[in-house]
Design a protein around this motif. Structure first.
Motif, PDB file in Angstrom:
ATOM      1  N   LEU A 103      77.425  19.500 -97.926  1.00  0.00           N
ATOM      2  CA  LEU A 103      77.375  19.986 -99.371  1.00  0.00           C
ATOM      3  C   LEU A 103      78.290  21.165 -99.356  1.00  0.00           C
ATOM      4  O   LEU A 103      78.449  21.741-100.538  1.00  0.00           O
ATOM      5  N   SER A 104      78.678  21.851 -98.192  1.00  0.00           N
ATOM      6  CA  SER A 104      79.413  22.906 -98.344  1.00  0.00           C
ATOM      7  C   SER A 104      80.815  22.551 -98.065  1.00  0.00           C
ATOM      8  O   SER A 104      81.293  21.639 -97.408  1.00  0.00           O
ATOM      9  N   GLN A 105      81.686  23.471 -98.506  1.00  0.00           N
ATOM     10  CA  GLN A 105      83.119  23.327 -98.186  1.00  0.00           C
ATOM     11  C   GLN A 105      83.354  23.848 -96.798  1.00  0.00           C
ATOM     12  O   GLN A 105      84.343  23.117 -96.121  1.00  0.00           O
ATOM     13  N   ARG A 106      82.725  24.764 -96.347  1.00  0.00           N
ATOM     14  CA  ARG A 106      82.989  25.464 -94.910  1.00  0.00           C
ATOM     15  C   ARG A 106      81.851  25.778 -94.609  1.00  0.00           C
ATOM     16  O   ARG A 106      80.848  26.355 -95.445  1.00  0.00           O
ATOM     17  N   TRP A 107      81.443  25.923 -93.390  1.00  0.00           N
ATOM     18  CA  TRP A 107      80.147  26.563 -92.695  1.00  0.00           C
ATOM     19  C   TRP A 107      80.477  26.926 -91.447  1.00  0.00           C
ATOM     20  O   TRP A 107      81.387  26.432 -90.588  1.00  0.00           O
ATOM     21  N   GLY A 108      80.005  28.002 -90.848  1.00  0.00           N
ATOM     22  CA  GLY A 108      79.924  28.582 -89.423  1.00  0.00           C
ATOM     23  C   GLY A 108      78.647  29.490 -89.102  1.00  0.00           C
ATOM     24  O   GLY A 108      77.853  29.692 -89.778  1.00  0.00           O
ATOM     25  N   VAL A 109      78.927  29.781 -87.879  1.00  0.00           N
ATOM     26  CA  VAL A 109      78.010  30.796 -87.289  1.00  0.00           C
ATOM     27  C   VAL A 109      78.722  31.962 -86.617  1.00  0.00           C
ATOM     28  O   VAL A 109      79.879  31.669 -85.870  1.00  0.00           O
ATOM     29  N   ARG A 110      78.294  33.109 -86.872  1.00  0.00           N
ATOM     30  CA  ARG A 110      78.971  34.459 -86.261  1.00  0.00           C
ATOM     31  C   ARG A 110      77.812  35.157 -85.609  1.00  0.00           C
ATOM     32  O   ARG A 110      76.886  35.574 -86.181  1.00  0.00           O
ATOM     33  N   ARG A 111      77.859  35.328 -84.252  1.00  0.00           N
ATOM     34  CA  ARG A 111      76.992  36.104 -83.268  1.00  0.00           C
ATOM     35  C   ARG A 111      77.196  37.619 -83.546  1.00  0.00           C
ATOM     36  O   ARG A 111      78.474  37.876 -83.804  1.00  0.00           O
ATOM     37  N   HIS A 112      76.392  38.471 -83.456  1.00  0.00           N
ATOM     38  CA  HIS A 112      76.349  39.812 -83.600  1.00  0.00           C
ATOM     39  C   HIS A 112      75.087  40.311 -82.634  1.00  0.00           C
ATOM     40  O   HIS A 112      74.303  39.678 -82.362  1.00  0.00           O
ATOM     41  N   HIS A 113      75.308  41.602 -82.490  1.00  0.00           N
ATOM     42  CA  HIS A 113      74.484  42.317 -81.811  1.00  0.00           C
ATOM     43  C   HIS A 113      72.974  41.855 -82.290  1.00  0.00           C
ATOM     44  O   HIS A 113      72.657  42.179 -83.416  1.00  0.00           O
ATOM     45  N   GLY A 114      71.974  41.550 -81.561  1.00  0.00           N
ATOM     46  CA  GLY A 114      70.689  41.272 -82.101  1.00  0.00           C
ATOM     47  C   GLY A 114      70.495  39.900 -82.751  1.00  0.00           C
ATOM     48  O   GLY A 114      69.479  39.850 -83.437  1.00  0.00           O
ATOM     49  N   GLY A 115      71.572  38.963 -82.735  1.00  0.00           N
ATOM     50  CA  GLY A 115      71.162  37.683 -83.499  1.00  0.00           C
ATOM     51  C   GLY A 115      72.569  36.987 -83.865  1.00  0.00           C
ATOM     52  O   GLY A 115      73.494  37.259 -83.232  1.00  0.00           O
ATOM     53  N   LYS A 116      72.452  36.420 -85.091  1.00  0.00           N
ATOM     54  CA  LYS A 116      73.580  35.571 -85.417  1.00  0.00           C
ATOM     55  C   LYS A 116      73.391  35.578 -87.087  1.00  0.00           C
ATOM     56  O   LYS A 116      72.410  35.905 -87.893  1.00  0.00           O
ATOM     57  N   THR A 117      74.366  35.034 -87.603  1.00  0.00           N
ATOM     58  CA  THR A 117      74.545  34.790 -89.257  1.00  0.00           C
ATOM     59  C   THR A 117      75.029  33.440 -89.082  1.00  0.00           C
ATOM     60  O   THR A 117      76.296  33.319 -88.968  1.00  0.00           O
ATOM     61  N   THR A 118      74.351  32.576 -89.980  1.00  0.00           N
ATOM     62  CA  THR A 118      74.857  31.223 -90.428  1.00  0.00           C
ATOM     63  C   THR A 118      75.404  31.458 -91.928  1.00  0.00           C
ATOM     64  O   THR A 118      74.735  31.940 -92.609  1.00  0.00           O
ATOM     65  N   TRP A 119      76.490  31.120 -92.079  1.00  0.00           N
ATOM     66  CA  TRP A 119      77.029  30.899 -93.567  1.00  0.00           C
ATOM     67  C   TRP A 119      77.401  29.710 -93.964  1.00  0.00           C
ATOM     68  O   TRP A 119      77.976  28.856 -93.147  1.00  0.00           O
TER      69      TRP A 119
END
Length: 140
Positions: A103-119
């Motif tokens: 359903l998405s055009q693009r998606w990914g995961v970005r790690r950062h201090h204390g966790g991650k962001t899935t977009w």
């Protein structure tokens, strides 16, 4: 068109997905077409469900709309990166990121201090809602 943003904090409980879908729908309805609203709410549901099931931490959920497209983000406190499972028609679970990928055009995961962001970027083909995160993994 100027970008418009939305933010919500949710706890990792049974109400998280429903609350996130409801509030996102209220935000998006006057801004984008019905197909984008439907796709974005389903994608967000899957991302929040992954946070509830796997991260077990509070989540910061955001959306940014620009030019009819939506960038969704779910930030949680786990560094474990979700991965799309191979298709298995007999599986009872494990299809969330397959849905996100379709359903998405693009998606990914970005790690950062204390966790991650899935977009995920949802909306018309070619639309670019927000250029603030680099592509980690393109949708299949």
């Amino acid at each position: 068109m100027t970008a418009q943003s939305w933010i919500l904090r949710v706890e990792p409980d049974a109400a998280a997905c429903r609350t996130a879908r409801h509030e996102l729908t209220r935000f998006l309805t006057p801004l984008v077409d019905d197909v984008t609203v439907g796709d974005a709410t389903l994608v967000l549901h899957e991302l929040v469900a992954n946070g509830v099931d796997h991260a077990h931490t509070p989540m910061l959920v955001t959306a940014r709309v620009r030019d009819g497209a939506v960038r969704l983000r779910v930030r949680d406190g786990s560094v474990v990166r979700g991965r799309e499972q191979p298709y298995d028609p007999t599986a009872t679970r494990g299809r969330g990121l397959q849905i996100v990928g379709r359903l998405s055009q693009r998606w990914g995961v970005r790690r950062h201090h204390g966790g991650k962001t899935t977009w995920a970027d949802v909306g018309p083909v070619g639309a670019r809602p927000a250029p603030d995160l680099h592509l980690v993994r393109p949708a299949s």
